[in-house]
Design an enzyme around this catalytic site. Structure first.
Site, PDB file in Angstrom:
ATOM      1  N   ASP A 121      -0.317   0.026  -5.336  1.00  0.00           N
ATOM      2  CA  ASP A 121      -1.382   0.775  -4.675  1.00  0.00           C
ATOM      3  C   ASP A 121      -2.655   0.594  -5.492  1.00  0.00           C
ATOM      4  OD1 ASP A 121      -1.347   3.001  -2.248  1.00  0.00           O
ATOM      5  OD2 ASP A 121      -3.052   3.250  -3.633  1.00  0.00           O
ATOM      6  N   LYS A 181       7.440   5.734   2.406  1.00  0.00           N
ATOM      7  CA  LYS A 181       8.189   4.609   2.995  1.00  0.00           C
ATOM      8  C   LYS A 181       8.913   3.821   1.908  1.00  0.00           C
ATOM      9  CE  LYS A 181       5.040   4.581   6.873  1.00  0.00           C
ATOM     10  NZ  LYS A 181       3.922   5.349   6.255  1.00  0.00           N
ATOM     11  N   CYS A 238      -1.426   4.185  10.697  1.00  0.00           N
ATOM     12  CA  CYS A 238      -1.263   5.471  11.407  1.00  0.00           C
ATOM     13  C   CYS A 238      -2.510   5.671  12.265  1.00  0.00           C
ATOM     14  CB  CYS A 238      -1.023   6.618  10.436  1.00  0.00           C
ATOM     15  SG  CYS A 238      -2.274   6.792   9.163  1.00  0.00           S
ATOM     16  N   CYS A 261       0.897  -1.168   0.000  1.00  0.00           N
ATOM     17  CA  CYS A 261       0.000   0.000   0.000  1.00  0.00           C
ATOM     18  C   CYS A 261       0.928   1.209   0.000  1.00  0.00           C
ATOM     19  CB  CYS A 261      -0.883  -0.008   1.247  1.00  0.00           C
ATOM     20  SG  CYS A 261      -2.034  -1.385   1.292  1.00  0.00           S
ATOM     21  N   ALA A 295       1.349   4.286  -1.877  1.00  0.00           N
ATOM     22  CA  ALA A 295       1.200   5.713  -2.197  1.00  0.00           C
ATOM     23  C   ALA A 295       0.965   6.546  -0.928  1.00  0.00           C
ATOM     24  CB  ALA A 295       0.033   5.891  -3.160  1.00  0.00           C
ATOM     25  N   PRO A 296       1.539   7.750  -0.873  1.00  0.00           N
ATOM     26  CA  PRO A 296       2.288   8.463  -1.919  1.00  0.00           C
ATOM     27  C   PRO A 296       3.771   8.098  -2.021  1.00  0.00           C
ATOM     28  CG  PRO A 296       1.993   9.883  -0.015  1.00  0.00           C
ATOM     29  CD  PRO A 296       1.269   8.598   0.303  1.00  0.00           C
ATOM     30  N   GLY A 297       4.243   7.135  -1.248  1.00  0.00           N
ATOM     31  CA  GLY A 297       5.587   6.615  -1.506  1.00  0.00           C
ATOM     32  C   GLY A 297       6.656   7.004  -0.509  1.00  0.00           C
ATOM     33  N   ASP A 329      -5.233  -3.949  -6.619  1.00  0.00           N
ATOM     34  CA  ASP A 329      -5.721  -4.266  -5.284  1.00  0.00           C
ATOM     35  C   ASP A 329      -4.826  -5.383  -4.745  1.00  0.00           C
ATOM     36  OD1 ASP A 329      -7.012  -5.390  -3.073  1.00  0.00           O
ATOM     37  OD2 ASP A 329      -8.995  -4.851  -3.838  1.00  0.00           O
TER      38      ASP A 329
HETATM   39  C1  SAM Z   1      -1.571   4.688   4.713  1.00  0.00           C
HETATM   40  S1  SAM Z   1      -1.606   4.888   3.013  1.00  0.00           S
HETATM   41  C2  SAM Z   1       0.018   4.379   2.556  1.00  0.00           C
HETATM   42  C3  SAM Z   1       1.100   5.410   2.818  1.00  0.00           C
HETATM   43  C4  SAM Z   1       2.421   5.031   2.194  1.00  0.00           C
HETATM   44  N1  SAM Z   1       2.884   3.726   2.626  1.00  0.00           N
HETATM   45  C5  SAM Z   1       3.512   6.048   2.478  1.00  0.00           C
HETATM   46  O1  SAM Z   1       4.317   5.857   3.400  1.00  0.00           O
HETATM   47  O2  SAM Z   1       3.577   7.044   1.768  1.00  0.00           O
HETATM   48  C6  SAM Z   1      -2.580   3.533   2.509  1.00  0.00           C
HETATM   49  C7  SAM Z   1      -2.633   3.324   1.007  1.00  0.00           C
HETATM   50  O3  SAM Z   1      -3.288   2.077   0.780  1.00  0.00           O
HETATM   51  C8  SAM Z   1      -3.929   2.145  -0.455  1.00  0.00           C
HETATM   52  N2  SAM Z   1      -4.876   0.998  -0.497  1.00  0.00           N
HETATM   53  C9  SAM Z   1      -6.083   0.891   0.104  1.00  0.00           C
HETATM   54  N3  SAM Z   1      -6.612  -0.326  -0.127  1.00  0.00           N
HETATM   55  C10 SAM Z   1      -5.707  -0.996  -0.876  1.00  0.00           C
HETATM   56  C11 SAM Z   1      -5.679  -2.304  -1.447  1.00  0.00           C
HETATM   57  N4  SAM Z   1      -6.700  -3.160  -1.272  1.00  0.00           N
HETATM   58  N5  SAM Z   1      -4.603  -2.677  -2.190  1.00  0.00           N
HETATM   59  C12 SAM Z   1      -3.569  -1.813  -2.374  1.00  0.00           C
HETATM   60  N6  SAM Z   1      -3.552  -0.553  -1.864  1.00  0.00           N
HETATM   61  C13 SAM Z   1      -4.600  -0.164  -1.122  1.00  0.00           C
HETATM   62  C14 SAM Z   1      -4.550   3.520  -0.472  1.00  0.00           C
HETATM   63  O4  SAM Z   1      -4.818   3.933  -1.801  1.00  0.00           O
HETATM   64  C15 SAM Z   1      -3.447   4.352   0.212  1.00  0.00           C
HETATM   65  O5  SAM Z   1      -2.632   4.967  -0.741  1.00  0.00           O
END
Ligand code: SAM
Length: 350
Positions: free
Chosen positions: A186, A170, A284, A164, A166-168, A212
């Protein structure tokens, strides 16, 4: 008033009277409201207050208060471009006061006064990024090899899934610290573009894919991963001070729904991890249902999984930075955001 006149002209006189009376009696009304109505006193919806109180009976008021204060502006210095200390010196030359923070977050720099990113020396060239202190724990935890860590460091070229991404933030931190073969997924294609932009700005290479993560049949090539980062979608209850509207936009039922999604992601991704591999689960959130509760159920369902160091919630309070995930101990650091981390190891015999 203009709005009332336009939408419901018949009520305009009544609305006017109510507003005028409020202005006349404001001095008495506001304190009375704060006294009697918890949502007014704490500036959070009632269900949220109750949830924080149930999860953190000793600290709920401090947590709600902290959520009403702005968060500090924390930077992450690109590890391949120099140290936190050298960047603090560059900031001082640009007239910005800052200091390095944290033994476990060696690239972290706290700006004394928030500034636009364009004012940060070398931002466009990838020398630095904005990233909260708690978020800066993810990459070192997954990479391992830290003093006291049970896990050896991931070797160069290790296959890593950022599920997961975005926005990237980590993804980029992982690639700044080690030479890895990272696949960043993502579900949101438009948010995924920001991962590409971030990696390009920082001069890093990683594959990105819109999918997904739960639908593994659609995107997985069948090669297991050495390590997986699951920074799962959550209530964002740990970062309310940065996104004050979150508390008003969420509903109590969202927490159950989000916890179900987190369980689905964990169950779908765990089989993709090599025996002997590691998975870092992060949210978070300060809600236990999205953190400690989620992981204790997972461990009950999966005897082949073991939590390395006690899974822990990091609370966004000045006196509570360290907890189980092991954050900085510098009193000058200011608190990191609310987070939960659990580092899971898969038995080599599984
Ligand atoms: C907490 S954010 C991630 C932050 C990111 N790791 C960072 O450090 O910048 C959660 C992300 O999970 C994505 N997301 C939600 N459900 C998802 C799924 N089933 N599969 C993949 N990504 C998913 C959302 O679009 C969102 O960008």
């Amino acid at each position: 008033m203009a709005c009332a006149r336009r939408r419901t002209p018949a009520s305009a006189g009544f609305v006017n009277a109510v507003l005028r009376r409020f202005l006349r009696e404001r001095e008495a009304l506001v304190p009375a409201l704060r006294q009697e109505v918890p949502a007014a006193r704490h500036q959070h919806p009632r269900w949220w207050i109750d949830q924080v109180r149930r999860d953190w009976p000793d600290r709920w008021e401090a947590l709600l208060d902290a959520a009403n204060q702005p968060g500090p502006m924390m930077l992450r210095v690109h590890a391949r471009h120099g140290s936190a200390e050298s960047y603090v010196a560059a900031l001082a030359e640009a007239g910005l006061q800052a200091h390095a923070v944290g033994a476990r977050t060696p690239q972290a720099v706290l700006l004394e006064t928030p500034a636009p990113v364009q004012a940060l020396p070398g931002f466009a060239d990838g020398r630095v990024s904005v990233q909260d202190l708690s978020a800066q724990l993810a990459a070192p935890l997954l990479l391992g090899g830290l003093p006291g860590s049970e896990l050896p460091a991931l070797p160069a070229g290790a296959r890593v899934l950022d599920a997961c991404a975005a926005p990237g933030g980590k993804t980029a931190h992982l690639l700044e610290l080690a030479d890895l073969d990272v696949l960043a997924l993502d579900a949101d294609a438009s948010r995924l573009k920001r991962v590409d932009e971030t990696l390009a700005r920082l001069g890093l290479q990683g594959r990105t894919l819109a999918a997904d993560a739960r639908d593994t049949a659609a995107w997985w090539d069948g090669q297991p991963f050495d390590a997986i980062l699951l920074d799962a979608p959550c209530s964002a209850s740990g970062i309310v001070r940065r996104h004050p509207d979150v508390r008003w936009l969420r509903r109590a039922s969202d927490i159950t729904e989000l916890a179900r999604t987190q369980t689905g992601l964990l169950e779908a991704l765990w089989p993709l991890l090599k025996p002997g591999g590691r998975l870092l689960y992060a949210t978070c959130s300060i809600f236990r249902a999205e953190g400690a509760g989620q992981i204790s159920s997972f461990l009950q369902r999966h005897p082949e999984a073991r939590a390395l160091r006690a899974p822990g919630h990091l609370l966004p309070l000045p006196d509570n930075r360290a907890e189980a995930a092991g954050a900085t101990s510098s009193p000058a650091a200011g608190s990191g955001d609310g987070f939960f981390y659990a580092l899971l190891h898969k038995s080599p015999a599984s």
